[in-house]
Scaffold this active site. Structure first.
Site, mmCIF file in Angstrom:
data_model
loop_
_atom_site.group_PDB
_atom_site.id
_atom_site.type_symbol
_atom_site.label_atom_id
_atom_site.label_comp_id
_atom_site.label_asym_id
_atom_site.label_seq_id
_atom_site.Cartn_x
_atom_site.Cartn_y
_atom_site.Cartn_z
ATOM 1 N N CYS A 173 -38.861 -33.516 22.023
ATOM 2 C CA CYS A 173 -38.081 -32.847 23.068
ATOM 3 C C CYS A 173 -38.385 -33.387 24.469
ATOM 4 C CB CYS A 173 -38.293 -31.338 22.996
ATOM 5 S SG CYS A 173 -40.010 -30.875 22.811
ATOM 6 N N TYR A 174 -39.592 -33.931 24.651
ATOM 7 C CA TYR A 174 -39.964 -34.536 25.942
ATOM 8 C C TYR A 174 -40.374 -35.985 25.671
ATOM 9 C CZ TYR A 174 -40.185 -29.890 28.108
ATOM 10 O OH TYR A 174 -39.883 -28.651 28.600
#
Lengths: 471, 142
Positions: A106-107
């Site tokens: 997600c990051y």
């Protein structure tokens, strides 16, 4: 208020005065700022971050950072730190942010480098967990060398003293029972309006060492009241300007806010002793401290302040004019500061070794002995150091086996020709770690242990230290 | 006035060099500090700007080493008037006035030969700076 109570009494003062403003401007190491830098594209879950090379903590999720005032620049340690970063941001300067991460689904991003000003931040709050000490120690140094501390540069043998705090102008000193101060109290903070959010860490009200935790919008603050600072060989910090208005709700508060410097006492503490509980040498009032000279025993010592009385007065004055012009409204605390909490020391589950734990009997000689006799003693007692003492067992010098070898090589026979007079020593109650550090610093392998009268109690050697500390 | 730092080696320390120069050049030389023993001497002195070149020349001709110590300056923008420097000054060149402002008296200051206050300043407002233009002139006076 102070003059009015003196001239007209508490009753009149209570009727005539609505609010007493206070102020202080000193180095407050437990300060910092929480910032949110926003998300990059692609986004990063920051693991390590630096602003202007100062390491920044990452206490929260992806892009929340905490700039601690004492974190130091990796390139200019001791000269530039978190306090300076906060000052630069407050001043509107651009700073450089570098961040790294391990990357997640997600990051995904692993690195980011950018430049920011305070206008680019989502939040920029000063968030200080311990500020505004009610009073503080006066520091001196009983050692034979200059030391550099968070109380500044202290000259040897009590040749100067330093203190901190505004005395009668200090906010908590004017309301010592915290009748008007607690969570939600609106205050002057760094040139803007801020709030007390609770008692500060290490809050110690029963010993009159109260502290507060504060928060304020740093984007509205001014570098005049928020200054990065450097204490040589100690580190960096932040000077914080803080003022609290005390509403005079009763006669008791009229009396309390009339407090004078001569009624506020603190201890003169020997920072030369490397222990938690340092010896207290005298009691002095803030009146004496502000006069520039204090008395300790039969000594008159020059004393100077580390906090700025000039700025403290300006803060109290500014707060007064804000209130008079209707720009600042006083608040009642939602919950008052505790008056009975205790400041505990650390619970230690491992023993800390002291010099006394490894000290051995010192092999000594007198001034009149010949080099030959000393050489024999080194062999029979199998030691490397002979401590030279006078008739009363007081230290006058030291001779090592290396000195003896050199004396023989150069044909010298008199002790006076080879003895070292400037002996580096240790004290019985000193932590072994500092004694060991001193040996390394001076590149020597033993320290005679002496008492305050220079009487030799024993000797501690590098060999014994390494056996115990395992290095 | 300009401050100069004079060093006399073991060979010349016994000679009355300073007195000779004062008499010969008829220049008032003010001695600020002096540490002299049989092994040599170090003297901090003050000389009038206009006589600097000839005084430096005269000392150098007689074998003394002459250097021009830097002055100490306090940046009033950076100074927060805390007073941390006050007790470190051996000649009380830094004081605090009635309104708690730090006041610096450069006339009394020993310059960079002392510098005891520099590393005690939390706001790093104290710096060693070069003396005025006369330094350049004096260094040419070999």
């Amino acid at each position: 208020m102070k003059r009015l109570v003196e001239s007209s009494g508490v009753e009149v003062a209570f009727r005539e005065v609505d609010v007493v403003t206070t102020g202080t401007f000193g180095a407050m190491c437990s300060s910092g700022a929480i910032i949110n830098v926003g998300h990059s594209d692609p986004p990063i879950k920051i693991e390590n971050a630096w602003i202007n090379d100062v390491p920044i903590s990452h206490p929260g999720a992806a892009v929340d950072l905490y700039i601690g005032a004492t974190a130091m620049s990796e390139r200019q340690p001791f000269e530039y730190g978190g306090g300076h970063v906060i000052e630069d941001l407050v001043s509107g300067k651009e700073v450089e942010l570098k961040a790294t991460s391990y990357g997640t689904d997600c990051y995904p991003r692993a690195h980011v480098k950018t430049r920011l000003t305070k206008d680019d931040l989502n939040q920029f709050y000063l968030l200080n967990f311990r500020n505004c000490y009610q009073r503080y120690n006066c520091a001196v140094n009983g050692r034979d060398e200059t030391i550099y501390t968070y109380m500044g540069k202290l000259l040897p043998r009590l040749r100067n003293a330093t203190f901190s705090g505004a005395g009668e102008l200090n906010p908590l000193m004017n309301d010592p029972d915290y009748e008007t101060i607690g969570i939600g109290t609106r205050i002057f903070l760094g040139g803007a309006q801020g709030y007390v959010i609770g008692e500060g860490t290490q809050h110690d009200p029963q010993n009159r060492f109260g502290t507060i935790m504060v928060r304020g919008d740093a984007t509205k603050m001014s570098p005049e009241f928020l200054r990065g600072a450097s204490f040589t060989r100690y580190g960096t910090t932040l000077y914080v300007g803080l003022g609290i208005p005390i509403p005079i709700l009763n006669e008791g508060l009229a009396k309390k806010t009339a407090i004078r410097d001569e009624e506020i006492f603190t201890s003169v503490v020997d920072y030369g002793v490397p222990r938690k509980d340092r010896p207290k040498l005298a009691q002095v009032s803030y009146k004496e401290l502000k006069s520039g000279k204090i008395t300790v025993g039969d000594k008159r010592i020059r004393v100077s302040s580390l906090s700025s009385l000039k700025t403290a007065r300006k803060i109290a004055g500014t707060l007064k004019s804000w209130i008079a012009q209707g720009e600042f409204f006083l608040t009642a605390p939602v919950e008052r500061l505790p008056v009975d909490s205790v400041f505990k020391p650390m619970r230690q589950t491992e023993e800390t070794p002291f010099v006394a734990n490894v000290m051995q009997e010192a092999v000594t000689c007198s001034e009149s002995e010949a080099v030959q006799a000393i050489a024999e003693r080194i062999v029979t007692r199998s030691v490397n150091h002979i401590v030279v003492v006078d008739g009363n067992g007081k230290l006058t010098g030291i001779v090592t086996s290396w000195d003896i070898t050199r004396a023989l090589a150069q044909g010298k026979t008199a002790l006076a020709d080879i003895v070292t007079r400037r002996v580096i020593t240790a004290k019985l109650n000193e932590p072994l770690e500092t004694a060991s550090k001193r040996m390394a610093q001076h590149n020597i392998s033993a320290l005679p242990v002496i008492d305050n009268e220079k009487k030799v109690l024993g000797i501690v050697t590098a060999e014994d230290v390494s056996k115990l500390l395992g290095r | 006035m300009v401050r100069i730092l004079l060093r006399f080696s073991e060979n010349i320390v016994e000679k009355p060099i300073t007195s000779q120069i004062i008499l010969e050049l008829r220049v008032p030389i003010n001695i600020i500090t002096a540490h002299v023993d049989s092994k040599g001497g170090e003297v901090l002195a003050e000389v009038p700007d206009e006589s600097l070149v000839k005084v430096v020349k005269a000392f150098r001709e007689r074998g003394a080493t002459v250097s021009i110590p830097k002055l100490i300056e306090i940046d009033s923008e950076k100074c927060i008037s805390c007073g941390a420097c006050l007790t470190l000054c051996p000649v009380e060149a830094i004081t605090m006035d009635e309104d708690a402002s730090v006041v610096f008296n450069q006339e009394k200051c020993l310059g960079s030969t002392c510098s005891a206050c520099v590393d005690a300043c939390p706001s790093r407002a104290i710096k060693s700076v070069k003396q005025n233009n006369s330094e350049l002139t004096a260094n040419k006076a070999h």
